[in-house]
Design a protein around this motif. Structure first.
Motif, PDB file in Angstrom:
ATOM      1  N   HIS A 273      15.756  17.440 -16.394  1.00 33.10           N
ATOM      2  CA  HIS A 273      16.939  17.397 -17.253  1.00 33.10           C
ATOM      3  C   HIS A 273      18.167  16.973 -16.463  1.00 33.10           C
ATOM      4  N   ASN A 274      18.893  16.013 -17.001  1.00 30.94           N
ATOM      5  CA  ASN A 274      20.140  15.555 -16.404  1.00 30.94           C
ATOM      6  C   ASN A 274      21.292  16.197 -17.173  1.00 30.94           C
ATOM      7  N   PHE A 275      22.047  17.067 -16.483  1.00 32.87           N
ATOM      8  CA  PHE A 275      23.146  17.789 -17.113  1.00 32.87           C
ATOM      9  C   PHE A 275      24.486  17.079 -16.923  1.00 32.87           C
ATOM     10  N   ARG A 276      24.458  15.882 -16.349  1.00 30.06           N
ATOM     11  CA  ARG A 276      25.691  15.158 -16.032  1.00 30.06           C
ATOM     12  C   ARG A 276      25.983  14.050 -17.036  1.00 30.06           C
ATOM     13  N   SER A 277      24.994  13.221 -17.323  1.00 30.27           N
ATOM     14  CA  SER A 277      25.236  11.942 -17.995  1.00 30.27           C
ATOM     15  C   SER A 277      24.740  11.936 -19.429  1.00 30.27           C
ATOM     16  N   ALA A 278      25.410  11.126 -20.242  1.00 32.03           N
ATOM     17  CA  ALA A 278      25.012  10.955 -21.638  1.00 32.03           C
ATOM     18  C   ALA A 278      23.713  10.154 -21.720  1.00 32.03           C
ATOM     19  N   ALA A 283      19.184   6.629 -19.793  1.00 35.25           N
ATOM     20  CA  ALA A 283      18.153   5.665 -20.178  1.00 35.25           C
ATOM     21  C   ALA A 283      18.239   4.399 -19.331  1.00 35.25           C
ATOM     22  N   LEU A 284      19.453   3.901 -19.109  1.00 34.99           N
ATOM     23  CA  LEU A 284      19.613   2.696 -18.304  1.00 34.99           C
ATOM     24  C   LEU A 284      19.169   2.946 -16.861  1.00 34.99           C
ATOM     25  N   SER A 285      19.543   4.082 -16.293  1.00 29.45           N
ATOM     26  CA  SER A 285      19.162   4.376 -14.911  1.00 29.45           C
ATOM     27  C   SER A 285      17.649   4.495 -14.768  1.00 29.45           C
ATOM     28  N   GLN A 286      16.991   5.043 -15.770  1.00 30.64           N
ATOM     29  CA  GLN A 286      15.534   5.178 -15.708  1.00 30.64           C
ATOM     30  C   GLN A 286      14.844   3.825 -15.792  1.00 30.64           C
ATOM     31  N   ARG A 287      15.384   2.914 -16.609  1.00 27.18           N
ATOM     32  CA  ARG A 287      14.815   1.571 -16.670  1.00 27.18           C
ATOM     33  C   ARG A 287      14.935   0.868 -15.316  1.00 27.18           C
ATOM     34  N   LEU A 288      16.048   1.101 -14.651  1.00 27.24           N
ATOM     35  CA  LEU A 288      16.276   0.448 -13.365  1.00 27.24           C
ATOM     36  C   LEU A 288      15.308   0.952 -12.299  1.00 27.24           C
ATOM     37  N   VAL A 305      22.983  16.178 -22.131  1.00 22.62           N
ATOM     38  CA  VAL A 305      24.356  16.039 -22.620  1.00 22.62           C
ATOM     39  C   VAL A 305      24.370  15.560 -24.063  1.00 22.62           C
ATOM     40  N   GLY A 306      23.491  14.602 -24.381  1.00 17.51           N
ATOM     41  CA  GLY A 306      23.454  14.072 -25.736  1.00 17.51           C
ATOM     42  C   GLY A 306      23.972  12.657 -25.813  1.00 17.51           C
ATOM     43  N   ALA A 307      24.336  12.258 -26.997  1.00 14.69           N
ATOM     44  CA  ALA A 307      24.736  10.871 -27.257  1.00 14.69           C
ATOM     45  C   ALA A 307      26.046  10.516 -26.559  1.00 14.69           C
ATOM     46  N   GLY A 308      26.225   9.213 -26.364  1.00  8.24           N
ATOM     47  CA  GLY A 308      27.450   8.711 -25.753  1.00  8.24           C
ATOM     48  C   GLY A 308      27.538   7.216 -25.961  1.00  8.24           C
ATOM     49  N   PRO A 309      28.618   6.593 -25.518  1.00 11.64           N
ATOM     50  CA  PRO A 309      28.764   5.146 -25.695  1.00 11.64           C
ATOM     51  C   PRO A 309      27.745   4.378 -24.860  1.00 11.64           C
ATOM     52  N   ARG A 310      27.325   3.231 -25.375  1.00  8.14           N
ATOM     53  CA  ARG A 310      26.380   2.407 -24.641  1.00  8.14           C
ATOM     54  C   ARG A 310      27.072   1.762 -23.444  1.00  8.14           C
ATOM     55  N   PRO A 311      26.386   1.647 -22.306  1.00  7.22           N
ATOM     56  CA  PRO A 311      26.967   0.920 -21.169  1.00  7.22           C
ATOM     57  C   PRO A 311      27.290  -0.518 -21.553  1.00  7.22           C
ATOM     58  N   THR A 312      28.332  -1.057 -20.988  1.00  7.92           N
ATOM     59  CA  THR A 312      28.735  -2.435 -21.281  1.00  7.92           C
ATOM     60  C   THR A 312      28.386  -3.353 -20.119  1.00  7.92           C
ATOM     61  N   TRP A 313      28.183  -4.617 -20.431  1.00  8.51           N
ATOM     62  CA  TRP A 313      27.904  -5.646 -19.416  1.00  8.51           C
ATOM     63  C   TRP A 313      28.813  -6.833 -19.691  1.00  8.51           C
ATOM     64  N   THR A 314      29.583  -7.257 -18.677  1.00  9.14           N
ATOM     65  CA  THR A 314      30.538  -8.346 -18.844  1.00  9.14           C
ATOM     66  C   THR A 314      30.413  -9.326 -17.694  1.00  9.14           C
ATOM     67  N   THR A 582      24.320   6.348 -11.857  1.00 10.54           N
ATOM     68  CA  THR A 582      24.146   7.762 -12.227  1.00 10.54           C
ATOM     69  C   THR A 582      25.351   8.620 -11.857  1.00 10.54           C
ATOM     70  N   ARG A 583      26.417   7.988 -11.357  1.00 17.73           N
ATOM     71  CA  ARG A 583      27.662   8.749 -11.123  1.00 17.73           C
ATOM     72  C   ARG A 583      28.423   8.951 -12.437  1.00 17.73           C
ATOM     73  N   ALA A 584      28.083   8.196 -13.470  1.00 18.47           N
ATOM     74  CA  ALA A 584      28.850   8.208 -14.720  1.00 18.47           C
ATOM     75  C   ALA A 584      28.437   9.364 -15.612  1.00 18.47           C
ATOM     76  N   ARG A 585      29.429  10.070 -16.117  1.00 16.90           N
ATOM     77  CA  ARG A 585      29.159  11.119 -17.107  1.00 16.90           C
ATOM     78  C   ARG A 585      29.056  10.517 -18.505  1.00 16.90           C
ATOM     79  N   THR A 586      30.049   9.729 -18.894  1.00 18.57           N
ATOM     80  CA  THR A 586      30.118   9.238 -20.271  1.00 18.57           C
ATOM     81  C   THR A 586      30.146   7.724 -20.343  1.00 18.57           C
ATOM     82  N   GLU A 587      31.171   7.107 -19.756  1.00 18.06           N
ATOM     83  CA  GLU A 587      31.338   5.657 -19.852  1.00 18.06           C
ATOM     84  C   GLU A 587      30.799   4.964 -18.613  1.00 18.06           C
TER      85      GLU A 587
END
Length: 707
Positions: A273-278, A283-288, A305-314, A582-587
């Motif tokens: 269980h990850n208690f830090r990140s949404a 999910a993105l870190s696990q794919r990597l 933590v639950g739901a949160g905004p999707r990571p962005t790529w620019t 994996t340093r990110a909590r939400t965004e």
């Protein structure tokens, strides 16, 4: 006290454990291996286990030792133990160096005089200079890394080159009665091996060993742990080989497997269980990290933590555009919520333009590296000085001294010339000393040319002298000046949009008047490398510079500090990015620049693996599969001799082409135009591209097969 009562007592202290955490905490005796991914509550497990051993099993706190990776984490651990039970502050908690030294001092075995970091740097430079090796900053850093690997019994490609300096450094330490931190590890291991009384007494006094961040333990520390645990095998290690990012310090990625082999009956617990990140960040870190093959356990982390905004790529046009937009986004993030923001990059150099953009936007930030401000960096300052001399006739003497050094002549600036501020003063000093006026004439013509060029063209003109000089220094010293060439690319990106030299220099003056990025220690914005971000967490994280050659770093695609080869290096680079995201909590915001310096760049292969970026033609590095050996093969043949128009050329990024034009530059350099695919014309500094291994005389069989 029953286990239920123990759990209720912890709950009363606001410590609620998952079923997996409870298994690790209540493990009775014997070896224990806990696989703890990012944000899985490993500190809660360690502190709760200390409480369990003392409350439930009658172990005295001073019979427990907990090894941490940093002094900061040791202080946090002691503080959290004290909150659970003040008696638990008697637990030995500290780094390997601090605990090993404390135990040797208490036993009266050693009483060393430890060097400060500054003393060590000075002694390293002294040893290099005494054996006629360059004592530049880069050489000292490389020597220091070699020392660390040699103490950890890891192979180093620089072993033979540094052997005389290493022997002299050891002798200088002995003559002056000094120790460095590596000597603590060596002395402790020696006492354990040769002093039966010391070893038995310590093993009896400290009956339970725990290790945090076990994956970062180096071999010599691991040997000492095995000896201390031999009597009772009460050793619990908590680690995550997916976060092993310190091979350059001697850590080995397979240490968890080695623990399993040494203690085949060890109990294993996986914290999932990850208690830090949404959810989206996890999910993105696990794919990597799933693309890495050398893993001790296939952990599938689940967000608590639950739901949160999707990571962005620019994708930004260049690195300065990336920096400006990130500074604007950071300002918006700070206005939107009172959380913390981190901007992470693979190297310090990549953060230079971000630091400038934040200054311009009036956003206070902290930086772990004092040289993040681009124009104060030692390799950039001479270029800016020459531009100031051309535009404003200031500091001309020092600029003239740089010019003489770069052009490779025998003449050097005199003290009077060096002290000259204006062009008139420099000319007067030259006439008074009757020195050769030809060099000064060339310098003055250069200033006149630069003064009438736009900043991008002016910097390009300076680099026609400066780059060959840096290459000569690199060849003569044997020390990589990669930092310098990265700084030049960064400077080119910065001046790309500048209109006039005078207006750009005025911008620089304004930046110098602004408070430096590292001045405000209370700032909520941090500029960090991937390595520097380890162990931290933030509400909003920007991960920048995700282009091939930067992340993964170009060095990782060839070979690494311990000779393990590109495959192992690439897995470590992927672990580095895993740590960053994996340093990110939400965004979480990820980005890359399509261009750096004068080169187009491709998105990182890691971004392609994640499905964030498409694979560009000509950059077949494995799609969503881990790269194969042939896709990161080393260059086997280097182009030799000057370029010839009409001759074929092979570029490792763009493939086969024909040299269409050759233009002579200062200091016997050449600017070449190469036509690829009959329609794609690109320009290169020939000597720089050859030296860097980008242009080769013929491709290897593997490289040729890609075309």
């Amino acid at each position: 006290m029953s286990e239920d009562l123990f759990v209720r007592r912890l709950s009363g202290l606001q410590l609620k454990l998952t079923a997996e955490q409870l298994k690790a905490v209540t493990h009775d005796a014997g070896p224990l291996l806990v696989h703890a991914g990012p944000g899985s509550g490993k500190t809660a497990v360690i502190t709760s286990r200390c409480a369990f051993l003392c409350w439930e099993r009658g172990v005295r706190p001073e019979q427990i030792a907990v090894f941490t990776f940093t002094r900061k984490s040791a202080a946090e651990l002691r503080e959290r133990l004290g909150r659970i039970d003040p008696l638990l502050t008697a637990v030995h908690a500290g780094t390997f160096h601090s605990l090993f030294l404390r135990w040797m001092l208490r036993a009266g075995r050693e009483n060393p005089h430890l060097m400060t970091a500054a003393q060590r740097q000075k002694l390293l430079a002294q040893a290099l200079g005494a054996v006629r090796m360059p004592a530049r900053k880069e050489a000292v850093e490389e020597f220091e890394q070699h020392l660390t690997l040699s103490v950890a019994a890891r192979p180093s490609p620089a072993a033979r080159r540094f052997e005389p300096a290493l022997l002299l450094y050891a002798r200088l330490k002995e003559e002056q009665g000094l120790w460095d931190f590596d000597d603590i590890l060596l002395a402790f291991r020696r006492h354990l091996a040769t002093d039966a009384g010391f070893c038995a007494g310590l093993s009896d006094a400290v009956r339970h060993l725990m290790v945090d961040e076990f994956q970062d333990t180096n071999p010599i520390e691991w040997e000492s742990l095995q000896t201390l645990a031999a009597a009772r095998a009460n050793i619990a290690v908590v680690g995550d080989d997916d976060q092993c990012i310190y091979r350059f310090r001697g850590a080995v990625p397979d240490l968890l497997q080695r623990f399993r082999a040494h203690f085949p009956r060890a109990r294993e617990v996986v914290l999932q269980h990850n208690f830090r990140s949404a959810d989206p960040v996890v999910a993105l870190s696990q794919r990597l990290i799933a693309h890495n093959r050398a893993r001790s356990a296939k952990k599938t982390m689940v967000s608590a933590v639950g739901a949160g905004p999707r990571p962005t790529w620019t994708a930004w046009p260049d690195t300065f555009a990336e920096a400006r937009h990130i500074a604007e986004g950071t300002a918006r993030a700070l206005r939107r919520h009172a959380g913390t923001v981190a901007i992470l990059a693979r190297t310090h150099q990549q953060l230079a333009l971000v630091a400038e953009a934040l200054r311009t936007a009036g956003v206070a930030c902290q930086s772990a590296d004092q040289s993040t401000f681009l124009y104060d960096q030692p390799y950039v300052a001479p270029v800016v000085r020459l531009l100031r001399a051309a535009s404003r006739s200031v500091d001309c003497g020092r600029a003239y001294a740089d010019y003489l050094r770069w052009t490779g002549g025998r003449q050097r600036a005199s003290q009077a010339q060096w002290n000259a501020a204006t062009r008139d003063q420099l000319a007067a000093a030259t006439r008074a000393e009757s020195t050769d006026p030809l060099a000064l004439s060339g310098f003055e013509r250069l200033l006149d040319v630069l003064a009438n060029l736009a900043p991008p063209s002016a910097v390009d003109r300076i680099l026609t002298m400066y780059t060959p000089y840096l290459r000569r220094v690199e060849r003569s010293s044997g020390v990589s000046l990669e930092t310098a060439f990265c700084a030049m690319d960064t400077l080119l990106d910065r001046v790309a949009g500048a209109v006039s030299l005078s207006s750009w220099l005025e911008e620089l003056d304004g930046l110098h008047r602004a408070p430096p990025a590292s001045a405000n220690t209370a700032a909520d914005v941090r500029l960090l490398t991937f390595h520097g971000a380890k162990g931290l967490e933030f509400d909003c994280v920007y991960v920048i510079g995700l282009q091939e050659g930067w992340t993964p770093h170009v060095k990782a695609l060839i070979d690494g500090p311990d000779g393990d080869g590109a495959a192992a290096n690439l897995e470590e680079e992927r672990r580095l990015l895993y740590v960053a995201v994996t340093r990110a909590r939400t965004e979480l915001h990820l980005s890359h620049a399509r261009r750096t310096g004068h080169r187009d760049t491709a998105p990182s292969r890691f971004a392609v693996e994640l499905g964030l970026a498409g694979q560009r033609a000509g950059h077949r590095f494995g799609g969503t599969r881990p790269p194969q050996r042939e896709q990161v093969a080393a260059v086997t043949a280097v182009a030799a001799g000057p370029p010839v128009a009409g001759a074929p050329a092979f570029h490792r990024l763009f493939g086969s082409g024909i040299i269409s034009s050759v233009e002579d530059m200062f200091a016997n350099g050449h600017k070449v135009g190469i036509m690829f695919n009959g329609r794609d014309m690109r320009y290169f500094y020939w000597e720089s591209a050859v030296q860097a291994g980008h242009i080769v005389s013929r491709p290897t069989a593997e490289e040729g097969s890609r075309q």
